[in-house]
Design a protein around this motif. Structure first.
Motif, PDB file in Angstrom:
ATOM      1  N   GLU A  10       0.810  -1.221   0.000  1.00  0.00           N
ATOM      2  CA  GLU A  10       0.000   0.000   0.000  1.00  0.00           C
ATOM      3  C   GLU A  10       0.842   1.269   0.000  1.00  0.00           C
ATOM      4  O   GLU A  10       0.316   2.365  -0.182  1.00  0.00           O
ATOM      5  CB  GLU A  10      -0.917   0.022   1.225  1.00  0.00           C
ATOM      6  CG  GLU A  10      -1.934  -1.091   1.227  1.00  0.00           C
ATOM      7  CD  GLU A  10      -2.780  -1.089   2.483  1.00  0.00           C
ATOM      8  OE1 GLU A  10      -2.480  -0.335   3.436  1.00  0.00           O
ATOM      9  OE2 GLU A  10      -3.767  -1.846   2.511  1.00  0.00           O
ATOM     10  N   MET A  11       2.139   1.126   0.226  1.00  0.00           N
ATOM     11  CA  MET A  11       3.029   2.284   0.309  1.00  0.00           C
ATOM     12  C   MET A  11       3.723   2.522  -1.029  1.00  0.00           C
ATOM     13  O   MET A  11       4.074   1.566  -1.720  1.00  0.00           O
ATOM     14  CB  MET A  11       4.105   2.046   1.377  1.00  0.00           C
ATOM     15  CG  MET A  11       3.559   1.746   2.732  1.00  0.00           C
ATOM     16  SD  MET A  11       2.629   3.140   3.327  1.00  0.00           S
ATOM     17  CE  MET A  11       2.022   2.494   4.851  1.00  0.00           C
ATOM     18  N   PRO A  12       3.934   3.780  -1.378  1.00  0.00           N
ATOM     19  CA  PRO A  12       4.685   4.044  -2.605  1.00  0.00           C
ATOM     20  C   PRO A  12       6.119   3.521  -2.457  1.00  0.00           C
ATOM     21  O   PRO A  12       6.749   3.741  -1.427  1.00  0.00           O
ATOM     22  CB  PRO A  12       4.666   5.574  -2.731  1.00  0.00           C
ATOM     23  CG  PRO A  12       4.027   6.105  -1.507  1.00  0.00           C
ATOM     24  CD  PRO A  12       3.514   4.973  -0.686  1.00  0.00           C
ATOM     25  N   SER A  18       6.510  -6.351  -1.257  1.00  0.00           N
ATOM     26  CA  SER A  18       5.270  -7.092  -1.040  1.00  0.00           C
ATOM     27  C   SER A  18       5.132  -7.616   0.389  1.00  0.00           C
ATOM     28  O   SER A  18       4.256  -8.430   0.673  1.00  0.00           O
ATOM     29  CB  SER A  18       5.184  -8.263  -2.023  1.00  0.00           C
ATOM     30  OG  SER A  18       6.226  -9.188  -1.758  1.00  0.00           O
ATOM     31  N   LEU A  19       5.962  -7.130   1.292  1.00  0.00           N
ATOM     32  CA  LEU A  19       5.942  -7.600   2.665  1.00  0.00           C
ATOM     33  C   LEU A  19       4.697  -7.109   3.401  1.00  0.00           C
ATOM     34  O   LEU A  19       4.284  -5.958   3.242  1.00  0.00           O
ATOM     35  CB  LEU A  19       7.184  -7.093   3.407  1.00  0.00           C
ATOM     36  CG  LEU A  19       7.337  -7.589   4.829  1.00  0.00           C
ATOM     37  CD1 LEU A  19       7.796  -9.042   4.814  1.00  0.00           C
ATOM     38  CD2 LEU A  19       8.346  -6.744   5.570  1.00  0.00           C
ATOM     39  N   ALA A  20       4.107  -7.976   4.200  1.00  0.00           N
ATOM     40  CA  ALA A  20       3.031  -7.600   5.111  1.00  0.00           C
ATOM     41  C   ALA A  20       3.461  -8.033   6.512  1.00  0.00           C
ATOM     42  O   ALA A  20       3.978  -9.142   6.694  1.00  0.00           O
ATOM     43  CB  ALA A  20       1.731  -8.278   4.722  1.00  0.00           C
ATOM     44  N   LEU A  21       3.282  -7.160   7.474  1.00  0.00           N
ATOM     45  CA  LEU A  21       3.642  -7.447   8.857  1.00  0.00           C
ATOM     46  C   LEU A  21       2.371  -7.532   9.678  1.00  0.00           C
ATOM     47  O   LEU A  21       1.465  -6.706   9.525  1.00  0.00           O
ATOM     48  CB  LEU A  21       4.536  -6.342   9.415  1.00  0.00           C
ATOM     49  CG  LEU A  21       5.865  -6.132   8.688  1.00  0.00           C
ATOM     50  CD1 LEU A  21       6.534  -4.854   9.166  1.00  0.00           C
ATOM     51  CD2 LEU A  21       6.767  -7.316   8.931  1.00  0.00           C
ATOM     52  N   VAL A  22       2.311  -8.516  10.586  1.00  0.00           N
ATOM     53  CA  VAL A  22       1.138  -8.736  11.424  1.00  0.00           C
ATOM     54  C   VAL A  22       1.604  -8.908  12.862  1.00  0.00           C
ATOM     55  O   VAL A  22       2.611  -9.564  13.129  1.00  0.00           O
ATOM     56  CB  VAL A  22       0.380 -10.010  10.976  1.00  0.00           C
ATOM     57  CG1 VAL A  22      -0.865 -10.220  11.823  1.00  0.00           C
ATOM     58  CG2 VAL A  22       0.031  -9.955   9.508  1.00  0.00           C
ATOM     59  N   SER A  51       4.600   8.100  12.762  1.00  0.00           N
ATOM     60  CA  SER A  51       3.217   8.566  12.613  1.00  0.00           C
ATOM     61  C   SER A  51       2.601   8.022  11.327  1.00  0.00           C
ATOM     62  O   SER A  51       1.442   7.571  11.316  1.00  0.00           O
ATOM     63  CB  SER A  51       3.182  10.090  12.627  1.00  0.00           C
ATOM     64  OG  SER A  51       1.889  10.561  12.413  1.00  0.00           O
ATOM     65  N   MET A  52       3.359   8.049  10.241  1.00  0.00           N
ATOM     66  CA  MET A  52       2.882   7.518   8.964  1.00  0.00           C
ATOM     67  C   MET A  52       2.589   6.023   9.083  1.00  0.00           C
ATOM     68  O   MET A  52       1.570   5.536   8.595  1.00  0.00           O
ATOM     69  CB  MET A  52       3.914   7.767   7.864  1.00  0.00           C
ATOM     70  CG  MET A  52       3.455   7.301   6.497  1.00  0.00           C
ATOM     71  SD  MET A  52       4.691   7.537   5.217  1.00  0.00           S
ATOM     72  CE  MET A  52       5.786   6.169   5.583  1.00  0.00           C
ATOM     73  N   ILE A  53       3.465   5.306   9.758  1.00  0.00           N
ATOM     74  CA  ILE A  53       3.269   3.869   9.948  1.00  0.00           C
ATOM     75  C   ILE A  53       2.018   3.618  10.777  1.00  0.00           C
ATOM     76  O   ILE A  53       1.188   2.783  10.425  1.00  0.00           O
ATOM     77  CB  ILE A  53       4.520   3.231  10.583  1.00  0.00           C
ATOM     78  CG1 ILE A  53       5.648   3.167   9.535  1.00  0.00           C
ATOM     79  CG2 ILE A  53       4.213   1.855  11.151  1.00  0.00           C
ATOM     80  CD1 ILE A  53       7.002   2.781  10.081  1.00  0.00           C
ATOM     81  N   SER A  61      -6.140  -9.251   9.157  1.00  0.00           N
ATOM     82  CA  SER A  61      -5.003  -9.833   8.435  1.00  0.00           C
ATOM     83  C   SER A  61      -4.999  -9.304   7.013  1.00  0.00           C
ATOM     84  O   SER A  61      -6.057  -9.003   6.458  1.00  0.00           O
ATOM     85  CB  SER A  61      -5.098 -11.357   8.408  1.00  0.00           C
ATOM     86  OG  SER A  61      -5.034 -11.866   9.720  1.00  0.00           O
ATOM     87  N   PRO A  62      -3.820  -9.198   6.397  1.00  0.00           N
ATOM     88  CA  PRO A  62      -3.750  -8.685   5.026  1.00  0.00           C
ATOM     89  C   PRO A  62      -4.401  -9.642   4.036  1.00  0.00           C
ATOM     90  O   PRO A  62      -4.409 -10.852   4.234  1.00  0.00           O
ATOM     91  CB  PRO A  62      -2.247  -8.557   4.761  1.00  0.00           C
ATOM     92  CG  PRO A  62      -1.602  -9.455   5.751  1.00  0.00           C
ATOM     93  CD  PRO A  62      -2.516  -9.543   6.934  1.00  0.00           C
ATOM     94  N   ALA A  63      -4.943  -9.069   2.981  1.00  0.00           N
ATOM     95  CA  ALA A  63      -5.522  -9.870   1.902  1.00  0.00           C
ATOM     96  C   ALA A  63      -4.411 -10.525   1.106  1.00  0.00           C
ATOM     97  O   ALA A  63      -3.301 -10.002   1.011  1.00  0.00           O
ATOM     98  CB  ALA A  63      -6.358  -8.982   0.986  1.00  0.00           C
TER      99      ALA A  63
END
Length: 70
Positions: A10-12, A18-22, A51-53, A61-63
């Protein structure tokens, strides 16, 4: 208490990360995301980055990423 996530897709980014953190807690997730942003994307650990994070955190959970076709 539900899971929380940040999806780097989702970030530029020039590298198309492609990492997703949970994580279970917002603080744990922010710390992991800051380490990733600094080490992989070469950002500085600043209050603005944190703050941005925090603003990019979602509940759940991410799709699954759409499959790439060749």
């Amino acid at each position: 208490m539900g899971r929380k996530f940040i999806d780097c897709r989702e970030m530029p980014s020039d590298i198309k990360c492609s990492l997703a953190l949970v994580a279970d807690t917002e603080n744990e997730l922010v710390e992991a995301a800051v380490m990733h942003a600094v080490n992989v994307h070469h950002h500085q650990d600043t209050p603005e980055l944190r703050s941005m994070i925090r603003s990019a955190i979602h509940e759940g959970s991410p799709a699954e990423a759409p499959r790439q076709t060749a």
